[in-house]
Design an enzyme around this catalytic site. Structure first.
Site, PDB file in Angstrom:
ATOM      1  CG  HIS A   1      -9.028  26.274 -10.534  1.00  0.00           C
ATOM      2  ND1 HIS A   1      -8.991  25.231 -11.349  1.00  0.00           N
ATOM      3  CD2 HIS A   1      -7.980  26.968 -10.517  1.00  0.00           C
ATOM      4  CE1 HIS A   1      -7.958  25.042 -11.788  1.00  0.00           C
ATOM      5  NE2 HIS A   1      -6.753  26.089 -11.309  1.00  0.00           N
TER       6      HIS A   1
ATOM      7  CB  THR B   1       5.269   0.172  10.185  1.00  0.00           C
ATOM      8  OG1 THR B   1       6.086   0.652   9.243  1.00  0.00           O
ATOM      9  CG2 THR B   1       6.317  -0.208  11.417  1.00  0.00           C
TER      10      THR B   1
ATOM     11  N   GLY C   1       0.891  -1.405  -0.043  1.00  0.00           N
ATOM     12  CA  GLY C   1      -0.203  -0.164   0.078  1.00  0.00           C
ATOM     13  C   GLY C   1       0.763   1.447   0.148  1.00  0.00           C
TER      14      GLY C   1
ATOM     15  CG  HIS D   1      -4.774  30.855 -12.039  1.00  0.00           C
ATOM     16  ND1 HIS D   1      -4.708  30.113 -13.270  1.00  0.00           N
ATOM     17  CD2 HIS D   1      -5.341  29.558 -11.003  1.00  0.00           C
ATOM     18  CE1 HIS D   1      -4.729  28.302 -12.817  1.00  0.00           C
ATOM     19  NE2 HIS D   1      -4.810  28.867 -11.313  1.00  0.00           N
ATOM     20  CD  GLU D   2      -6.565  29.590  -7.492  1.00  0.00           C
ATOM     21  OE1 GLU D   2      -7.670  28.767  -7.161  1.00  0.00           O
ATOM     22  OE2 GLU D   2      -5.367  29.737  -7.950  1.00  0.00           O
TER      23      GLU D   2
ATOM     24  N   PRO E   1       2.758   4.966   0.841  1.00  0.00           N
ATOM     25  CG  PRO E   1       4.373   6.062   0.314  1.00  0.00           C
ATOM     26  CD  PRO E   1       3.463   6.015   0.490  1.00  0.00           C
ATOM     27  N   GLY E   2       2.384   5.926   4.596  1.00  0.00           N
ATOM     28  CA  GLY E   2       1.757   6.657   5.683  1.00  0.00           C
ATOM     29  C   GLY E   2       0.010   5.524   5.975  1.00  0.00           C
ATOM     30  CB  THR E   3      -1.314   3.195   3.965  1.00  0.00           C
ATOM     31  OG1 THR E   3      -0.934   2.324   3.311  1.00  0.00           O
ATOM     32  CG2 THR E   3      -2.033   4.207   2.850  1.00  0.00           C
ATOM     33  N   GLY E   4      -0.155   2.649   7.662  1.00  0.00           N
ATOM     34  CA  GLY E   4      -0.164   2.212   8.735  1.00  0.00           C
ATOM     35  C   GLY E   4      -0.121   1.277   8.069  1.00  0.00           C
TER      36      GLY E   4
HETATM   37  P1  ADP Z   1       3.408   2.719   7.089  1.00  0.00           P
HETATM   38  O1  ADP Z   1       4.497   1.907   7.113  1.00  0.00           O
HETATM   39  O2  ADP Z   1       2.064   2.412   5.249  1.00  0.00           O
HETATM   40  O3  ADP Z   1       4.253   3.942   5.369  1.00  0.00           O
HETATM   41  P2  ADP Z   1       3.007   3.264   9.458  1.00  0.00           P
HETATM   42  O4  ADP Z   1       2.374   2.377   9.287  1.00  0.00           O
HETATM   43  O5  ADP Z   1       4.340   3.904   9.183  1.00  0.00           O
HETATM   44  O6  ADP Z   1       3.162   4.202   7.714  1.00  0.00           O
HETATM   45  O7  ADP Z   1       2.421   5.195   9.487  1.00  0.00           O
HETATM   46  C1  ADP Z   1       2.789   6.493  10.366  1.00  0.00           C
HETATM   47  C2  ADP Z   1       1.552   6.859  10.950  1.00  0.00           C
HETATM   48  O8  ADP Z   1       0.325   6.941  10.401  1.00  0.00           O
HETATM   49  C3  ADP Z   1       1.277   5.335  12.510  1.00  0.00           C
HETATM   50  O9  ADP Z   1       2.136   6.091  13.411  1.00  0.00           O
HETATM   51  C4  ADP Z   1       0.123   5.943  12.961  1.00  0.00           C
HETATM   52  O10 ADP Z   1      -0.033   6.916  13.914  1.00  0.00           O
HETATM   53  C5  ADP Z   1      -0.962   6.963  11.662  1.00  0.00           C
HETATM   54  N1  ADP Z   1      -1.953   5.364  10.479  1.00  0.00           N
HETATM   55  C6  ADP Z   1      -1.871   5.408  10.152  1.00  0.00           C
HETATM   56  N2  ADP Z   1      -2.248   4.748   9.036  1.00  0.00           N
HETATM   57  C7  ADP Z   1      -3.418   4.127  10.516  1.00  0.00           C
HETATM   58  C8  ADP Z   1      -4.877   3.678  11.257  1.00  0.00           C
HETATM   59  N3  ADP Z   1      -5.367   2.641  10.183  1.00  0.00           N
HETATM   60  N4  ADP Z   1      -4.945   4.273  11.896  1.00  0.00           N
HETATM   61  C9  ADP Z   1      -4.110   4.370  12.817  1.00  0.00           C
HETATM   62  N5  ADP Z   1      -3.218   5.532  12.658  1.00  0.00           N
HETATM   63  C10 ADP Z   1      -2.309   5.539  11.359  1.00  0.00           C
END
Ligand code: ADP
Length: 341
Positions: free
Chosen positions: A329, A109, A102, A325-326, A104-107
């Site tokens: 939009h 880890t 997925g 411009h805005e 980046p940042g979707t959770g």
């Molecule tokens: P990834 O590994 O997918 O890049 P992370 O797991 O490191 O992303 O997520 C980064 C931070 O975003 C987490 O530490 C958390 O605080 C927040 N976060 C991301 N997804 C969720 C979720 N589904 N529920 C709660 N917090 C989330």
């Protein structure tokens, strides 16, 4: 007479002295070499962090909002580690490897940590880039060491973050003759994954945001045969994530989290965590005691567009151009059917 001739013992000592010096030197060099070898041995040890009984992972499934399908898949993995006999009895084989895929940042880890918290077993966490070092062979040695440790402590989970760092497709000819280290590391990983069977109770999890770059050998059955999609959250997911992250934030009673969720399409969990924190910081800056809707609105703008530049000068002509411009939009979206008003 007695005083001029040295005693026979002294004589013997002086004739043996060069030999003694040599023996000492050899011993010294030998010890040094041994020390050096120890350092090399440490180099090949895996740098994975181990979480277990002493330093338990505190993250649990309720800390991860949304991702219901992903959780369901992963609960099965936890269940296998807890009750392997249930599966073995019926002759089922649990996947060896689970790949979380997925943006980046979707959770991803976070999910892996939640598994570790739920499964109540040792959890080795390592980022794939930590295998790599300047010297060829070190990465492979670290992979071997990691698996050896894990098998000893089984049942357990190995989590490899950013798998694409070592898992890229192996090239037939590398243009610079390079990448040997990465390929050796990857080969070792493939060998280790084949080398133990599921009964040892080691499950390998990995995360990547670029599954298309991974070597097909990693994805074939018997390795990372289960892929779990961890996608950007929808509106209900975003609302749940906002709620989790604002647990410790004092919110105004008039605040409607649903509206905040509706205003943040495309945001991932990490962005939303950032929005909550920015809103809280903005509220403090305005000397408020609770965070209200306007703080969230401003926080979203900040996360989307960066800081407001109050001191930047724009001349009148430039302002007029930007305004037209805005306006363009705004008019287009207003008059296009089925768009966001
Ligand atoms: P990834 O590994 O997918 O890049 P992370 O797991 O490191 O992303 O997520 C980064 C931070 O975003 C987490 O530490 C958390 O605080 C927040 N976060 C991301 N997804 C969720 C979720 N589904 N529920 C709660 N917090 C989330």
């Amino acid at each position: 007479y007695n005083n001029t001739l040295p005693s026979p013992w002294l004589n013997i000592f002086f004739s043996l002295l060069p030999l003694l010096v040599f023996v000492f030197l050899f011993w010294f060099i030998f010890m040094r070499a041994q020390g050096g070898q120890n350092q090399v041995m440490q180099f090949g040890q895996s740098r994975a962090k181990r979480y277990g009984k002493e330093n338990k992972v505190a993250t649990l499934f309720p800390d991860v909002a949304g991702h219901e399908e992903a959780k369901r898949e992963l609960i099965e993995v936890v269940d296998f580690l807890k009750h392997p006999q249930k599966y073995q009895q019926i002759g089922a084989e649990i996947p060896k490897g689970v790949l979380l895929v997925g943006p980046p940042g979707t959770g991803k880890t976070l999910l892996a940590r939640a598994i570790a918290g739920e499964a109540d077993c040792p959890f080795y966490s390592v980022s794939a880039s930590e295998f790599m070092e300047m010297f060829v062979g070190v990465g492979a040695a670290r992979v071997r060491d990691l698996f050896a440790q894990a098998v000893e402590k089984s049942p357990c989970i190995i989590f490899i973050d950013e798998l694409d760092a070592i898992g890229k497709v192996r090239s037939a000819v590398s243009p610079m003759g390079g990448h040997d280290e990465r390929e050796q590391t990857l080969n070792q990983l493939l060998v280790e994954m084949d080398g133990f069977d599921t009964r040892t109770g080691v499950i390998i999890m990995a995360a990547t945001n670029r599954p298309e770059t991974l070597d097909p050998a990693l994805l074939r059955a018997g390795r990372f045969d289960r892929q779990v999609l961890v996608d950007r959250p929808d509106i209900t997911g975003r609302e749940a994530i906002l709620k989790i992250h604002s647990r410790n934030v004092k919110l105004s009673p008039t605040l409607d989290i649903h509206i905040v969720a509706a205003r943040t399409p495309g945001f991932v969990g990490a962005d939303l965590a950032n929005v909550v924190n920015e809103a809280a910081l903005l509220a403090v800056r305005k000397n408020k005691t609770v965070v209200d809707q306007s703080d969230f609105e401003d926080a979203i703008d900040r996360v989307v567009a960066g800081l407001q530049k109050k001191t930047r000068l724009i001349n009148q002509k430039e302002k007029a151009i930007v305004a037209r411009h805005e306006m363009g939009h705004a008019l287009v979206t207003y008059f296009t059917p089925d768009t966001d008003p």
